[in-house]
Scaffold this active site. Structure first.
Site, PDB file in Angstrom:
ATOM      1  N   GLY A  24       0.468  12.272 -10.507  1.00  7.85           N
ATOM      2  CA  GLY A  24      -0.570  11.821  -9.564  1.00  7.85           C
ATOM      3  C   GLY A  24      -1.500  11.150 -10.570  1.00  7.85           C
ATOM      4  N   CYS A  25      -2.852  11.120  -9.816  1.00  8.06           N
ATOM      5  CA  CYS A  25      -3.732  10.254 -10.515  1.00  8.06           C
ATOM      6  C   CYS A  25      -4.314  11.082 -11.858  1.00  8.06           C
ATOM      7  CB  CYS A  25      -5.019  10.107  -9.591  1.00  8.06           C
ATOM      8  SG  CYS A  25      -6.441   9.375 -10.396  1.00  8.06           S
TER       9      CYS A  25
END
Length: 284
Positions: A104-105
């Protein structure tokens, strides 16, 4: 804050040439630079530029390099210095190794590793794609095939690769192949990038153990792929948790709540399965 005119003018010029700068950002920067070049008051021009950029800056909607520039001209001391990338480019020492994880981020993937003893450096970047020197805008736009990832340089006398993989599982949702939590898109897919056969075997064995244990209701879909070129991200993204503590705290809290809720759901599901199995055995 009194600005260093030569430095700011140089930054303006570099941002004008930067392909990642958006057209509307470039137009504001160009107006400021032309005004300064034509003899207008320097502080007035920078003050106007700051005011023009402020609405988007407050909504975190400037490109990373322009964000760094904005933070410099507004006197945010936490972001004045560039992140030291020398460890990324240096050869590993006799007791050093690297692990690359995508989950993810990358803003939320640094602090859980970097704050542990024995972690030498954690670098946010892009990998797994087909374009050289990708920018954040390009990666988020899905044009390059890259994922946001972290490169972890660690002391092998303190950490084993297997232990890092175990920590990685705790930070991600391994059942979501289309992103992580609120981060959607192929550039947020979970991947363990392996540098050699030993890392591959460790990652695959750990993934199999996770699936066998039955911790998750859905299949484990985290990919295991060979490493490719790791491109460090822009300075704005490095050590985001230190530069933007309030925003990071909210992101971290949301991620923890999601994972906690997921684990509760799984426990309830496993309990139901055991209850059904017991009922079936009693009937027999």
């Amino acid at each position: 804050m009194k600005q260093n005119q030569a430095e700011v003018t140089r930054n303006l010029y570099n941002l004008l040439l930067n392909p990642a700068t958006r057209d509307w950002e470039r137009s504001l920067l160009r107006t400021a630079k032309i005004g300064i070049d034509n003899g207008a008051n320097f502080d007035d021009q920078i003050g106007k530029l700051e005011a023009d950029l402020r609405p988007l800056a407050l909504r975190n909607n400037l490109t990373p390099d322009v964000t760094d520039f904005y933070l410099k001209i507004t006197g945010n001391a936490a972001t004045l210095d560039s992140f030291d990338l020398s460890k990324h480019y240096d050869d590993d020492g006799p007791h050093q190794a690297r692990a690359i994880f995508a989950g993810g981020c990358f803003w939320c993937m640094v602090e859980p590793f970097e704050t542990k003893p024995g972690i030498i450096a954690v670098i946010s970047g892009y990998t797994g794609g087909h374009m050289d020197n990708p920018t954040y805008e390009q990666v988020v736009g899905g044009y390059t095939g890259h994922v946001e990832a972290v490169e972890i340089i660690f002391d092998t006398t303190i950490w084993s690769y297997a232990e890092l993989v175990e920590l990685y599982w705790q930070l991600t949702d391994p059942t979501d192949e289309f992103g992580q939590m609120a981060d959607r898109g192929s550039n947020y897919r979970p991947v363990i990038f392996v540098a050699n056969e030993e890392q591959r075997q460790i990652a695959e064995r750990s993934k199999q153990n996770l699936a066998t244990f039955g911790k998750y209701k859905r299949p484990i879909v985290t990919a295991i792929e060979p490493t490719s070129v790791f491109w460090p991200a822009e300075n704005f993204h490095q050590q985001f948790y230190q530069k933007n503590p309030r925003r990071y705290k909210k992101l971290k809290s949301a991620r923890k709540q999601f994972l906690a809720f997921q684990h509760i759901q799984t426990k309830l599901w496993r309990g139901l399965k055991r209850s059904q199995k017991k009922s079936n055995n009693d009937i027999k």
